[in-house]
Design a protein around this motif. Structure first.
Motif, short mmCIF file in Angstrom:
data_model
loop_
_atom_site.label_atom_id
_atom_site.label_comp_id
_atom_site.label_asym_id
_atom_site.label_seq_id
_atom_site.Cartn_x
_atom_site.Cartn_y
_atom_site.Cartn_z
N PRO A 172 27.29 67.29 85.04
CA PRO A 172 26.78 68.12 83.94
C PRO A 172 26.91 67.50 82.56
O PRO A 172 26.21 67.89 81.63
N ASP A 173 27.80 66.52 82.42
CA ASP A 173 28.00 65.90 81.11
C ASP A 173 26.99 64.81 80.80
O ASP A 173 26.89 64.36 79.66
N ILE A 174 26.24 64.36 81.80
CA ILE A 174 25.21 63.34 81.57
C ILE A 174 23.94 64.04 81.09
O ILE A 174 23.46 64.96 81.74
N PRO A 175 23.38 63.62 79.97
CA PRO A 175 22.17 64.28 79.47
C PRO A 175 20.99 64.10 80.42
O PRO A 175 20.94 63.14 81.19
N ASP A 176 20.05 65.02 80.37
CA ASP A 176 18.86 64.92 81.22
C ASP A 176 18.10 63.63 80.89
O ASP A 176 18.10 63.18 79.74
N PRO A 177 17.45 63.05 81.89
CA PRO A 177 16.69 61.82 81.62
C PRO A 177 15.58 62.06 80.60
O PRO A 177 14.87 63.07 80.64
N ASP A 178 15.44 61.13 79.67
CA ASP A 178 14.31 61.16 78.75
C ASP A 178 13.07 60.63 79.45
O ASP A 178 11.96 61.09 79.19
N LEU A 179 13.29 59.65 80.33
CA LEU A 179 12.18 58.98 80.99
C LEU A 179 12.48 58.78 82.48
O LEU A 179 13.56 58.34 82.84
N LEU A 180 11.50 59.11 83.31
CA LEU A 180 11.56 58.81 84.74
C LEU A 180 10.55 57.72 85.05
O LEU A 180 9.37 57.83 84.70
N ILE A 181 11.02 56.65 85.68
CA ILE A 181 10.16 55.57 86.13
C ILE A 181 10.08 55.60 87.64
O ILE A 181 11.12 55.71 88.31
N ARG A 182 8.85 55.51 88.17
CA ARG A 182 8.70 55.37 89.62
C ARG A 182 7.88 54.12 89.90
O ARG A 182 6.77 53.96 89.39
N THR A 183 8.43 53.25 90.72
CA THR A 183 7.72 52.04 91.10
C THR A 183 6.89 52.27 92.37
O THR A 183 7.05 53.27 93.05
N SER A 184 5.98 51.34 92.65
CA SER A 184 5.14 51.29 93.86
C SER A 184 3.94 52.22 93.84
O SER A 184 3.21 52.30 94.82
N GLY A 185 3.72 52.95 92.74
CA GLY A 185 2.50 53.72 92.59
C GLY A 185 2.48 55.10 93.21
O GLY A 185 1.46 55.81 93.12
N GLU A 186 3.55 55.52 93.86
CA GLU A 186 3.57 56.85 94.48
C GLU A 186 3.69 57.91 93.39
O GLU A 186 4.43 57.75 92.42
N LEU A 187 2.98 59.03 93.57
CA LEU A 187 2.92 60.08 92.54
C LEU A 187 3.64 61.34 93.00
O LEU A 187 3.03 62.40 93.18
N ARG A 188 4.93 61.23 93.20
CA ARG A 188 5.73 62.39 93.60
C ARG A 188 7.18 62.18 93.17
O ARG A 188 7.62 61.06 92.93
N LEU A 189 7.93 63.29 93.10
CA LEU A 189 9.34 63.24 92.67
C LEU A 189 10.28 62.92 93.81
O LEU A 189 11.42 62.50 93.57
N SER A 190 9.86 63.13 95.04
CA SER A 190 10.69 62.83 96.21
C SER A 190 12.08 63.46 96.15
O SER A 190 13.08 62.82 96.46
N ASN A 191 12.12 64.72 95.70
CA ASN A 191 13.37 65.48 95.72
C ASN A 191 14.44 64.86 94.83
O ASN A 191 15.63 64.90 95.15
N PHE A 192 14.03 64.30 93.71
CA PHE A 192 14.95 63.60 92.80
C PHE A 192 15.14 64.39 91.51
O PHE A 192 14.17 64.69 90.81
N LEU A 193 16.37 64.75 91.19
CA LEU A 193 16.73 65.37 89.92
C LEU A 193 15.79 66.52 89.54
O LEU A 193 15.29 66.60 88.41
N LEU A 194 15.57 67.43 90.48
CA LEU A 194 14.59 68.49 90.27
C LEU A 194 14.93 69.37 89.06
O LEU A 194 14.02 69.84 88.36
#
Length: 234
Positions: A172-194
């Motif tokens: 909880p002490d880590i601030p929310d990401p400002d930027l999410l990078i996804r490599t390989s061209g897939e366009l989904r969150l894949s259950n990450f940091l929802l």
């Protein structure tokens, strides 16, 4: 007004298997090369003044992969921790983790906890590894943690607020990401940091993770700095 502050970048490191297949190599070699890229991107993040780097290293769904592949990934994780610990110490970077790490093999878990303890006083940056991690699992674990703490206190759980719930998440002490990078061209969150990615900017590249270097990282950062974050406002 364009964005200037960028303190937390999260990355879905995708494409190791495809990188290996295109070269006629076993998947483990793709994962090995992907592990090497962590040092490259860690340095790139430091050069860009980014304090927090969260990497999606192993998901809760990854346990469903063939046993041989999972075993190889766990072995690679042990090697990664052995290899990277001196580097983290030298660069004054703190290692942290999120996820159901109790599910990891004992050898991996011991090396992970040792590395976390050894680097706990480092202040130049934070490398946060998502291991045995799932966004839905984190939310469920957070709710259960909230209920457990309430019942242990001998009182009925009060109405849950967003602030209360955030305190029950893995970090909880880590601030929310400002930027999410996804490599390989897939366009989904894949259950990450929802929960944490609610208002993060997203950058997707076709580059496979083992080929994602400083130049590609700089392009992602430049794209972010050209945007204006509204957080639902106008």
């Amino acid at each position: 007004m364009k964005n200037a502050a960028l303190q937390h970048v999260a990355i879905i490191m995708d494409g190791n298997g495809r990188w290996a297949e295109r070269r006629g190599l076993p998947k483990t070699e793709g994962h090995r090369q992907g592990a090497r890229q962590v040092s490259v991107i860690l340095e790139a993040a430091r050069d860009a003044g980014i304090h927090y780097l969260t990497l999606y290293a192993f998901s809760t769904e990854n346990w469903k992969r063939p046993v041989q592949e999972v075993t190889a990934l766990m072995k690679l994780m042990e090697e990664f921790l052995d290899d990277k610990l001196p580097e983290l110490i030298e660069k004054n970077v703190r290692l942290r983790t999120i996820g159901r790490t109790a599910d990891l093999p004992s050898g991996v878990r011991k090396k992970l906890l040792d590395a976390i303890e050894t680097t706990s006083g480092n202040t130049a940056g934070v490398l946060n590894l998502a291991l045995s991690y799932g966004g839905r699992a984190e939310i469920v674990d957070g709710v259960n943690r909230y209920l457990d703490e309430a019942w242990k206190s001998g009182r009925k759980p009060p109405k849950l607020t967003e602030e209360d719930f955030r305190d029950c998440l893995y970090a909880p002490d880590i601030p929310d990401p400002d930027l999410l990078i996804r490599t390989s061209g897939e366009l989904r969150l894949s259950n990450f940091l929802l929960w944490q990615l609610s208002y993060s900017e997203i950058y997707v590249t076709d580059t496979l993770w083992p080929d994602f270097g400083k130049e590609e990282f700089a392009e992602a950062v430049a794209s972010y700095r050209k945007r204006e974050r509204r957080f639902g406002g106008r």
